[in-house]
Design an enzyme around this catalytic site. Structure first.
Site, mmCIF file in Angstrom:
data_model
loop_
_atom_site.group_PDB
_atom_site.id
_atom_site.type_symbol
_atom_site.label_atom_id
_atom_site.label_comp_id
_atom_site.label_asym_id
_atom_site.label_seq_id
_atom_site.Cartn_x
_atom_site.Cartn_y
_atom_site.Cartn_z
ATOM 1 N N TRP A 177 9.876 -10.599 -2.554
ATOM 2 C CA TRP A 177 9.959 -9.815 -3.786
ATOM 3 C C TRP A 177 11.382 -9.756 -4.300
ATOM 4 O O TRP A 177 11.621 -9.881 -5.508
ATOM 5 C CB TRP A 177 9.324 -8.439 -3.595
ATOM 6 C CG TRP A 177 7.848 -8.597 -3.494
ATOM 7 C CD1 TRP A 177 7.085 -8.541 -2.356
ATOM 8 C CD2 TRP A 177 6.952 -8.964 -4.544
ATOM 9 N NE1 TRP A 177 5.775 -8.834 -2.645
ATOM 10 C CE2 TRP A 177 5.664 -9.094 -3.977
ATOM 11 C CE3 TRP A 177 7.101 -9.199 -5.907
ATOM 12 C CZ2 TRP A 177 4.539 -9.450 -4.730
ATOM 13 C CZ3 TRP A 177 5.989 -9.539 -6.659
ATOM 14 C CH2 TRP A 177 4.721 -9.666 -6.067
ATOM 15 N N ASP A 202 13.680 -1.633 -6.372
ATOM 16 C CA ASP A 202 12.244 -1.887 -6.486
ATOM 17 C C ASP A 202 11.578 -1.164 -5.321
ATOM 18 O O ASP A 202 11.691 -1.591 -4.175
ATOM 19 C CB ASP A 202 11.967 -3.393 -6.418
ATOM 20 C CG ASP A 202 10.466 -3.710 -6.424
ATOM 21 O OD1 ASP A 202 9.637 -2.775 -6.440
ATOM 22 O OD2 ASP A 202 10.132 -4.913 -6.401
ATOM 23 N N LYS A 247 0.170 0.594 -5.116
ATOM 24 C CA LYS A 247 0.242 0.837 -3.680
ATOM 25 C C LYS A 247 0.143 2.349 -3.409
ATOM 26 O O LYS A 247 -0.861 2.819 -2.888
ATOM 27 C CB LYS A 247 1.535 0.262 -3.084
ATOM 28 C CG LYS A 247 1.521 -1.275 -2.990
ATOM 29 C CD LYS A 247 2.216 -1.942 -4.135
ATOM 30 C CE LYS A 247 2.636 -3.366 -3.883
ATOM 31 N NZ LYS A 247 1.643 -4.328 -3.472
#
Lengths: 367, 367
Positions: free
Chosen positions: A102, A178, A202
């Site tokens: 990511w 993030d 999530k």
């Protein structure tokens, strides 16, 4: 109705209490005669829902008053572009910590748009088994901000500290994080950050919503050449309603925030539960001959726990047996293989207990 | 449970049959043991949902094989940026038909990003009471595409024809249409268009989803400098899963498509119902002394019907009386005032009948 245990990395399990309430209100929101999905985003009833969600998130994370909370769209991936657009208007470069897939995507997008994006520290040489130490981080002279990924969902690697972002000239620059796969997993000192963003799917709610928490003094560093909808200033001034927001996802996020407050008792309580869940699963992995996890103990993720079987021919029967036992979505990401159990907030401790029991049984029978 | 009649312009009414099915499947999708919201977008069960939705939309609109269908995020507003990013890579300018507030916003975004965006025809001088005729449209020499808004949600103005996009040199260029508030209201010749896009929150599903239908040969005209997530080529190749899409909204859109096919009988049947609904409301307006609508008959929208009361002191009692009668969200857009009844696909004919009855009663009592 059957509800299985869902270890999906995202879109992920939601609290059953939230789904029950959403179901009960789906056709008629509290006697209003319509669904939340059918409400104008500018109607008093919807604005009340949206504002309550923000208040509850602010309370949960103790977000200081000089931060704005945005509820927008496009996932973390669109924020990979929005962050440099919003923060590079005064010049300088985005600096990055690279700790996995990511982080790498965020770097790639900044490079795609702006040519360069120096990596201030990386865990790549060590196979992303441990995050860089503070002393490894070397910002460029012109660093405008430092970006990192608090928890790598695929690698299962989590920062055990909040980095300091200090340039060689001693100047502190904004820290951007993030936090898609670890936000709300425990208390957080928001004041350490310039920008926090998190895809909802999530720990917040359904996919299609992204939450951005931005310090007010950073609203005026934007480049002029970005799509208007990505501008933090405009979103902040419009209460995230520059255009029609993802109203139903925002409402569901609000239900999750209420569940965290009322059913769980806040983020300190959530933190303790998450510690217990992760510790017992790592203990089961470490105590076995069959299962292993490659991450340094200090950086083991509490949210995403990848593990491999000593013999990968056992992967298929493991996954089939797990599914038959009502333990869903344990397959590892296609880029790394093996298994991954995501233990987000909504995954109950009983799910972890059931998984550990299954793993033990499987090892005795097949391992 | 109470269900009122909802005339909201968007997010708008959804078919009750769709909401009932969504409610019944909310905690456990067809025995899978989890909610659609909790499914990985890459799981076989979710991919089946997503692909079925696309197939049904293709069938409803008879979309030719050389068109790709994208399910993405950010609403029509983000498409105001995405369209020029995707279509101006070979040079040239975007040309626009300006027929109201939404067209104006699309023009503003193109100008914001690319400096100029010539207006090929405008209905502004006439107060947007009628759309420009084909003979009024004058494209620039370097026009790369022509953009228009099929139905102006706020003004209540709808094109009664599909424009031809022909440059002075005789070359045909792609026609791009914002169809947010009229898509699926009747049959459509998709082959006339280069790009069609539509925010979901009127005739497709909940807010937070936007559908883009793009001709394949237009996938390779993109500028290099756009946020990756806006690129049609990448979205098409990834089946709209460049990142996690708005999975639940996509599923709900699929339920709406199934309702259109199975419960309504397709778009020709929907078209007939929409004609009937609109005709009777316009007839009631035209036959009254109290209510009026300013739009030329040939361009009166079937989806959004604005009307004013002869005495605006009656607005408040009208709205209060309507709400008490279970007729919700009739207030006109804040920029134009008065009333607006949006009669999207999901608004049943009985709702229109009830509105007309209320309007007649109100006129007799107060008018």
């Amino acid at each position: 109705m059957t509800r299985h245990y869902n270890f999906c990395a995202g879109p992920a399990a939601l609290p059953e209490a939230v789904l029950v309430r959403a179901r009960d209100e789906l056709l008629d929101y509290r006697g209003r005669g319509l669904s939340v999905m059918e409400m104008s985003h500018r109607s008093p009833e919807y604005v009340a829902i949206a504002e309550q969600a923000e208040r509850d998130l602010r309370e949960l994370l103790a977000i200081p008053d000089n931060y704005r909370v945005l509820f927008t769209q496009g996932g973390a991936t669109l924020q990979f572009a929005a962050v440099p657009y919003n923060l590079l208007g005064l010049g300088g470069q985005a600096n990055f910590l690279h700790t996995g897939i990511w982080g790498k995507k965020a770097i790639a997008e900044a490079r795609h748009l702006f040519g360069d994006a120096p990596v201030a520290a990386s865990s790549e040489a060590g196979g992303h088994a441990a995050v860089p130490r503070q002393s490894d981080i070397a910002l460029t002279e012109d660093a405008a901000y430092l970006h990192y990924t608090a928890n790598e969902t695929i690698g299962g690697l989590e920062f055990d500290y909040i980095p300091e972002a200090v340039r060689p000239d001693g100047r502190q620059i904004p820290l951007v994080c993030d936090m898609s796969s670890s936000i709300l997993s425990g208390p957080l000192d928001v004041s350490r950050f310039g920008v926090i963003y998190a895809g909802a799917q999530k720990n917040i709610g359904p996919a299609g919503l992204v939450v951005v928490i931005v310090r007010e003094d950073l609203l005026d560093r934007a480049r002029a050449d970005m799509p208007s909808l990505l501008g933090y200033r405009a979103l902040a001034e419009a209460g995230s309603m520059v255009n029609t927001p993802a109203t139903y996802s925002w409402y569901l996020a609000g239900l999750v925030f209420q569940w965290l407050k009322d059913d769980i008792g806040g983020l300190a309580a959530m933190d303790a539960i998450n510690n217990r869940k992760a510790e017992k699963l790592y203990a089961a992995i470490d105590g076995s001959e069959l299962y292993s996890n490659p991450i340094a103990r200090r950086n083991r993720s509490r949210m995403n726990i990848p593990f491999v079987l000593a013999d990968d021919r056992l992967d298929k029967p493991f996954l089939e047996g797990a599914e038959a036992a009502g333990l869903l979505n344990l397959k590892g990401h296609r880029s790394v293989g093996g298994m991954r159990a995501s233990l987000y907030n909504a995954v109950p401790e009983a799910a972890v207990d059931a998984l550990i029991e299954f793993m033990g049984d499987f090892e005795r029978r097949k391992g």
